[in-house]
Structures are given as C-alpha cells and as structure tokens.
Write a protein that holds these residues in place. Structure first.
Motif, PDB file in Angstrom:
ATOM      1  N   PHE A   1       0.687  -1.175  -0.126  1.00  0.00           N
ATOM      2  CA  PHE A   1       0.011   0.008   0.123  1.00  0.00           C
ATOM      3  C   PHE A   1       0.971   1.113  -0.023  1.00  0.00           C
ATOM      4  CE2 PHE A   1      -2.917   2.902   2.299  1.00  0.00           C
ATOM      5  CZ  PHE A   1      -3.792   3.043   1.384  1.00  0.00           C
ATOM      6  N   LEU A   2       1.127   1.697  -1.134  1.00  0.00           N
ATOM      7  CA  LEU A   2       2.170   2.754  -1.120  1.00  0.00           C
ATOM      8  C   LEU A   2       1.866   4.001  -0.509  1.00  0.00           C
ATOM      9  CD1 LEU A   2       4.608   3.735  -3.183  1.00  0.00           C
ATOM     10  CD2 LEU A   2       2.991   4.916  -4.662  1.00  0.00           C
ATOM     11  N   LEU A   3       0.696   4.495  -0.019  1.00  0.00           N
ATOM     12  CA  LEU A   3       0.520   5.566   0.762  1.00  0.00           C
ATOM     13  C   LEU A   3       1.059   5.535   2.157  1.00  0.00           C
ATOM     14  CD1 LEU A   3      -1.267   8.208   1.360  1.00  0.00           C
ATOM     15  CD2 LEU A   3      -3.231   7.147   2.140  1.00  0.00           C
ATOM     16  N   ALA A   4       1.305   4.110   2.544  1.00  0.00           N
ATOM     17  CA  ALA A   4       1.663   4.140   3.888  1.00  0.00           C
ATOM     18  C   ALA A   4       3.106   4.426   4.159  1.00  0.00           C
ATOM     19  CB  ALA A   4       1.570   2.643   4.351  1.00  0.00           C
ATOM     20  N   ILE A   5       4.076   4.161   2.677  1.00  0.00           N
ATOM     21  CA  ILE A   5       5.196   4.633   2.914  1.00  0.00           C
ATOM     22  C   ILE A   5       5.807   6.112   2.277  1.00  0.00           C
ATOM     23  CG2 ILE A   5       6.163   2.186   3.070  1.00  0.00           C
ATOM     24  CD1 ILE A   5       6.419   2.169   0.132  1.00  0.00           C
ATOM     25  N   LEU A   6       4.685   6.591   1.929  1.00  0.00           N
ATOM     26  CA  LEU A   6       4.787   7.889   1.389  1.00  0.00           C
ATOM     27  C   LEU A   6       4.625   9.080   2.619  1.00  0.00           C
ATOM     28  CD1 LEU A   6       2.992   7.995  -2.251  1.00  0.00           C
ATOM     29  CD2 LEU A   6       5.472   7.906  -1.667  1.00  0.00           C
ATOM     30  N   PRO A   7       5.097  10.371   2.603  1.00  0.00           N
ATOM     31  CA  PRO A   7       4.809  11.482   3.586  1.00  0.00           C
ATOM     32  C   PRO A   7       3.401  11.227   4.031  1.00  0.00           C
ATOM     33  CG  PRO A   7       6.313  12.167   2.097  1.00  0.00           C
ATOM     34  CD  PRO A   7       5.805  10.947   1.380  1.00  0.00           C
ATOM     35  N   PRO A   8       2.357  11.251   3.278  1.00  0.00           N
ATOM     36  CA  PRO A   8       1.082  11.419   3.912  1.00  0.00           C
ATOM     37  C   PRO A   8       0.936  10.003   4.985  1.00  0.00           C
ATOM     38  CG  PRO A   8       0.716  11.790   1.687  1.00  0.00           C
ATOM     39  CD  PRO A   8       2.416  11.199   2.012  1.00  0.00           C
TER      40      PRO A   8
END
Length: 233
Positions: A185-192
């Motif tokens: 889940f890409l969002l988890a490892i991005l700043p957000p």
C-alpha cells in the motif's frame, strides 16, 4: 536512595511527556525517515545518544555559564555531540548513514534536544539530567519504531526489511513476511502515511490514558464522568 524522582523521570520520558506523542517535538525527522523499523531505530538511537551526552555536559557546566550565552553554548555542545555520532555512524553503519542522510546532522536542530537541555539539564544534577536524556530518547525511539513498524507492515506487508544495515550480515534473513501475497500500500510509505500513522498512534495513546484515568478514579472511589451516547431518531 529514593527512587520516586527517578521513576517519575522515566515515566515522563517514556509515556507522560513523550517528546513525539505529547510534546510533538522533533516531528520532521520522525515523519521523514520512519518508513521502516531499521531506519527508525537508527535515527532513534542516534537521537538518544545525543540527548544523553548533551544533557550530561549541559548539567556539568550549568553553573559556569551566564544566562546571556546559555543557548549558544547549549547548541555548541549538542553540535559537538552530533558531529561525533555522525562520524561514528559513517564509519560503522555507512549504508544506514547514507539512507538517513541529512537527518543525522539535523539532530542538532531537534527541538526535543535543545528543549531538554534548557528545561531540565540546565536546572538539575548530572545523574538526573543523564537519566532524563536516556528516557526521553528511548520514548522518542519507541514512537519512531512503532510508526516505522506500522508503515512498513501496511506499506510492504513485511517487517525488519534490510535489518543488515544495522545488525550486520547475520541479520540479512531477519525480514518477516506478516501478510502473505500482499502487493503493498504505497500511501503508507509516502509522507502522508507518516502523518496518518502518527495520528493513529497518538489517538491510541489518548484512549489508553483516558481509560487509565477512569480506572484510577474508580479505584479511588471518585465519581466517574461518562459521556452519554447520542442516539439518532
């Protein structure tokens, strides 16, 4: 020897006045590098060492500096400690050092370190100052690792990826697959994802504190205030 004050220092650092979850200090590195447990642990331990030695030195010299120059002196002390830590990490944990990058020297500007030097170390004996630095650092590290674990599991489905960066070649196979056949889940490892994860951890801490307060009031025989549920017609 009375353990009361020391116990309070430990609990404040680990929980009641946790610099990341309560004081909300040092959030820039916390959010930036907490994509994995290993990155979080590396930065957390570096910050802890900086806190311990900076607090100790500030406490030693607190009666030898005038109030007018105390903050510049504190910054110089912290910068000297961080420089030593940076050189040691570059020598012994070079690959991890490259990943953490600018956030190692930026420990100098971490509000949690200068804050503890000013608020506690400059007003207390060396033993208390060092203990405060240790537990404030450990509390900060615990928050970092918890956030890193959350983001790593949700983002990749695994835990302890690239553990060899900190623990050597023996840890190359330490990675644990938590969720099988997981695409990530890409969002988890991005700043957000860092902001969302930190918010969830802070919310969990607040729930635990609220329940502990209710139990303490009930044990003391005090009336417990409950928020009535609102029913929709």
């Amino acid at each position: 020897m009375k353990l009361g004050p020391y116990r309070k220092i430990a609990l404040d650092g680990l929980w009641h006045n946790n610099q990341a979850l309560v004081a909300l200090l040092g959030l820039c590195p916390l959010l930036a590098v907490s994509s994995t447990v290993v990155n979080s642990l590396g930065l957390g331990l570096a910050t802890t060492v900086a806190l311990v030695f900076s607090n100790g030195v500030v406490s030693l010299i607190r009666n030898r500096i005038t109030p007018d120059v105390r903050l510049p002196v504190f910054v110089l002390v912290i910068a000297a400690n961080v420089t030593v830590i940076e050189l040691l990490m570059n020598a012994f944990f070079h690959d991890l050092y490259k990943i953490l990058g600018i956030f190692i020297p930026l420990i100098v500007t971490n509000c949690a370190i200068i804050g503890r030097a000013e608020a506690f170390a400059s007003k207390n004996a060396v033993d208390r100052a060092v203990l405060d630095g240790l537990f404030m650092g450990l509390g900060f590290t615990a928050a970092l690792v918890a956030l890193g674990a959350f983001r790593e599991i949700v983002g990749t489905g695994a835990l302890l990826n690239r553990a060899e960066l900190m623990f050597g070649e023996t840890a190359r196979n330490w990675s644990v697959r938590i969720i099988e056949n997981y695409d990530g889940f890409l969002l988890a490892i991005l700043p957000p994802g860092a902001f969302i994860g930190l918010g969830l951890i802070i919310a969990l801490k607040n729930v635990i504190d609220a329940r502990a307060k209710v139990r303490a009031q009930a044990a003391a025989g005090q009336p417990v205030a409950f928020t009535p549920a609102v029913r929709k017609a």
